[in-house]
Design a protein around this motif. Sequence first.
Motif: not given
Length: 435
Positions: A10, A76-77, A79-80, A84, A98, A103, A399, A403
């Motif tokens: 991450v 981290n969170d 960014y993810k 998207r 990525s 992805t 990965q 998801d």
Amino acid sequence: MSVSRRQLLVGAIASAPLFALTACGSGGGRTAGGGGGGGLSAWALTGGPEKVFRDTFAAWNKDNPEHKFAVQYFANDSYKQKIRTSVGSGNGPTLIYSWAGGTLKDYVASKDVVDITDKIPTLTKRALPAVLDVGKVDGKVYAVPINNSQPVLFYYNKKLFKQAGVEVPNTFGDLLAAVKTFKSKGILPIALAGQSQWPELMWIEYLVDRIGGPEPFNKAFEQKKGAWSDPAYKKAFGKLKELIDAGAFGDKFGSVVADNNADAALVYTDKAAMLLQGSWVYTTFTDDAAKWTKEGNLGWFDFPSVEGGTGDKSNVYGNPSNYFSISAKASKEDQDQAAKFLDKYNLSDTACQELIDMGLVPAVQNIESKLAASKDKDFLQYTYDQTKNAKSFQLSWDQALSDKQAQTVLTKLSAFFLGKASADDFISAMNGTIK
């Protein structure tokens, strides 16, 4: 400095030292850096050796004042979530980070990233082929490795092996026999962080591979109907149940957490004999159990072959590297400059040395002399050879898949380990995720 899987998966951008020097294979966010005339941009994550990542772009910006990168750093969170929506709306950065896998496949299908096969001649020559291949879709390069290779391997407690009179297992039969011996002597055979769920994934990944090679999961990754019904999965679950029933993981693995390295602690406190984990755990041993490790108590070995299986023992699972792609929405000039950055500034000599000093192996060729000079040379050379010689290096399922599919994999597998689901339950659920 201990490096966790979470940091690598991450937060890997922030832990990817990239300097503008000679290539090592050759003989809410906050903003840093000016926007420059070209409008180049990149997003990175906070945490880890963030300063090193900042220095990379500072070096580029100094050398290329007309084409500066504007860099934003995110938790981290956030960014993810942001990447998207931003890529989907055409507002993503020039450099898109990525983990490749599903992805990247989606990005290519949506024409969000560009083919850079012919724009990275230097990197193509120095990157490890198996790692570079993960950034390809239909034989073309859409993403390039930016940091270290992260194979999954067995760690073992040499002291306990000697005490129990057990040899390093070469086959599944050997492993099962070792488990029974350790169990009979009151030693936990294998440490497993079951509460975190993802460490359990390593077991089924390797068993499927050793039984059927990379093809069974390749079919699942390609979303072929009924892919999870390949016989290798059912056989792999059968082998896994043999281990569980033999007491390989004890009866408390469901409360062990990987993020605090509780599984590794069971090994270096002489409570567990073995641990299947990623190369990133090595620094946990050297940092948290320095004296124990220096005494020569830590060993490592490849996942054993399975009798009757067709998978090559050199095949590896894990995380080949982390990757950067170039946005298709960027201008042609920005795309060319970004490709130059990736080809010339990525995985430099200095970057490689930084990674090696952290106990990590850069995803490039011809670094044997650098590894030999490291205090961790034995382990680094082992994992380097493991990656370089792998006939197949497959990305971890959580990965590689979407998801939704990844969550189903983890949930159903955890239920299997706890005796609350069967192999057929897992297979049916996963087949149901393929539309």
